[in-house]
Enzyme design. Structure first.
Site, short mmCIF file in Angstrom:
data_model
loop_
_atom_site.label_atom_id
_atom_site.label_comp_id
_atom_site.label_asym_id
_atom_site.label_seq_id
_atom_site.Cartn_x
_atom_site.Cartn_y
_atom_site.Cartn_z
N MET A 1 0.84 -1.19 0.00
CA MET A 1 0.00 0.00 0.00
C MET A 1 0.88 1.25 0.00
SD MET A 1 -3.44 -0.91 2.09
CE MET A 1 -2.83 -0.61 3.73
N HIS B 1 9.51 -3.34 3.19
CA HIS B 1 9.08 -3.60 1.80
C HIS B 1 10.29 -3.93 0.93
CE1 HIS B 1 5.80 -0.76 3.21
NE2 HIS B 1 5.11 -1.79 2.80
N GLU C 1 5.99 -11.13 7.25
CA GLU C 1 5.47 -11.89 8.40
C GLU C 1 4.92 -10.97 9.48
OE1 GLU C 1 8.53 -14.51 9.76
OE2 GLU C 1 8.03 -16.04 8.26
N LYS C 2 5.18 -9.67 9.38
CA LYS C 2 4.64 -8.77 10.41
C LYS C 2 3.10 -8.86 10.42
CE LYS C 2 3.66 -4.60 10.48
NZ LYS C 2 2.62 -3.83 10.85
N ASP C 3 2.52 -8.93 9.22
CA ASP C 3 1.07 -9.13 9.11
C ASP C 3 0.84 -10.64 9.04
OD1 ASP C 3 0.01 -6.31 8.82
OD2 ASP C 3 1.55 -6.34 7.29
N GLN D 1 -2.59 -11.99 8.00
CA GLN D 1 -2.80 -11.73 6.56
C GLN D 1 -2.09 -12.79 5.72
OE1 GLN D 1 -2.62 -7.75 4.53
NE2 GLN D 1 -0.53 -8.37 4.10
N SER E 1 6.83 -0.41 10.11
CA SER E 1 5.45 -0.34 9.64
C SER E 1 5.23 1.06 9.07
CB SER E 1 4.49 -0.56 10.81
OG SER E 1 3.19 -0.11 10.47
O1 PAF Z 1 0.00 -5.65 3.58
C1 PAF Z 1 -0.44 -4.75 2.83
O2 PAF Z 1 0.21 -3.76 2.55
C2 PAF Z 1 -1.85 -4.89 2.25
O3 PAF Z 1 -2.71 -5.50 3.16
C3 PAF Z 1 -1.87 -5.64 0.90
C4 PAF Z 1 -1.40 -7.07 1.03
C5 PAF Z 1 -1.01 -4.89 -0.10
C6 PAF Z 1 -3.31 -5.68 0.36
O4 PAF Z 1 -3.83 -4.40 0.20
#
Ligand code: PAF
Length: 282
Positions: free
Chosen positions: A30, A37, A148-150, A153, A185
């Site tokens: 995002m 990232h 892995e932080k999320d 998800q 984050s």
């Molecule tokens: O982790 C994120 O940045 C978002 O949840 C993702 C996977 C890009 C989906 O919008």
């Protein structure tokens, strides 16, 4: 690096890679990119000849009253970082390309989505699963990378990819941290200096609880330790939970990979983090 905002151009770019037999990696983001990232991008490079990154602040995964409007947007700086890292393609779909008028579909993953952040943020994982499905259909990657932080998800996406035969590899990349241990984050920029100083209590509390579990304390005791440490540091705790690392169900067996996850608010900012609990041997 090619920056693309429409589906036809994206299709042509990916078609040309596929025609040349090149593997494609996708790093969905995002934006407001940071070293976490960039670790995904570096790992992507190890798995594919071509690396695509998407930046899309997905309205569908934000609840009412959440931070959609103030979520940091830094398109130009992000693009420079990605170009410098040798990314081949930046996919930047406008919201009307992602969700055109009449859009009416939703991907929902039950079970693994239900508790933890799923309970605290109703509809959040439907939004994630839906947009990630669309990104996969648009970019058609052979491999996709998530932090892995999320952790929940990542579990939701793994379940979805397996259940729906999406035919790509999902790779989880370890959390990148500041020197004091705070997980990187995009939301850390919301923290005032005193909140930033206190935020280190989150990884520390998880570390304390993880060591307690490794020493043989039960989950209830360990979770209580973490909660106490967080509250003492000024956090309002959403949850601290020891779960099975794959299914995210409670009361995992010691012979299974386990994960300790937490979400807590400091001021107006909600932070999440998690830590692996090593398998017991012998
Ligand atoms: O982790 C994120 O940045 C978002 O949840 C993702 C996977 C890009 C989906 O919008």
């Amino acid at each position: 690096m090619q920056t693309i905002r429409d589906k036809a151009t994206l299709r042509r770019a990916v078609d040309s890679w596929k025609a040349a037999g090149e593997r494609v990696a996708l790093v969905p983001t995002m934006g407001a990119l940071h070293a976490g990232h960039m670790a995904l991008v570096a790992e992507a490079r190890r798995h594919a000849a071509r690396v695509a990154v998407s930046i899309f602040v997905n309205p569908m995964q934000f609840g009412a009253g959440e931070d959609l409007d103030r979520y940091p947007r830094r398109e130009q700086a992000d693009a420079r970082m990605l170009a410098d890292a040798g990314v081949d393609l930046l996919w930047l779909p406008p919201v009307e390309v992602m969700y055109p008028a009449g859009f009416a579909s939703k991907v929902s993953v039950t079970g693994v989505s239900d508790g933890l952040d799923g309970a605290a943020r109703p509809g959040h994982f439907d939004g994630v699963a839906t947009v990630v499905t669309k990104l996969f259909n648009q970019v058609r990657p052979d491999v996709a990378l998530f932090g892995e932080k999320d952790f929940q998800q990542l579990a939701v996406i793994r379940r979805m990819v397996a259940d729906l035969d999406m035919g790509l590899d999902v790779i989880g990349v370890p959390t990148q941290r500041e020197d004091d241990g705070l997980a990187l984050s995009s939301r850390n920029i919301y923290l005032a200096p005193d909140e930033r100083a206190a935020a280190v209590a989150l990884p520390r509390a998880l570390g304390v609880a993880a060591r307690a579990i490794e020493r043989g304390d039960d989950a209830t005791t360990a979770v209580a330790l973490a909660r106490e440490a967080l509250t003492a540091a000024g956090f309002a705790v959403d949850y601290v939970a020891l779960v099975d690392a794959e299914t995210l169900t409670d009361a995992p067996g010691e012979d299974r990979p386990r994960r300790l996850l937490a979400a807590a608010r400091i001021g107006a900012t909600r932070l999440i983090d998690n830590i692996a609990i090593p398998l017991k041997h012998g």
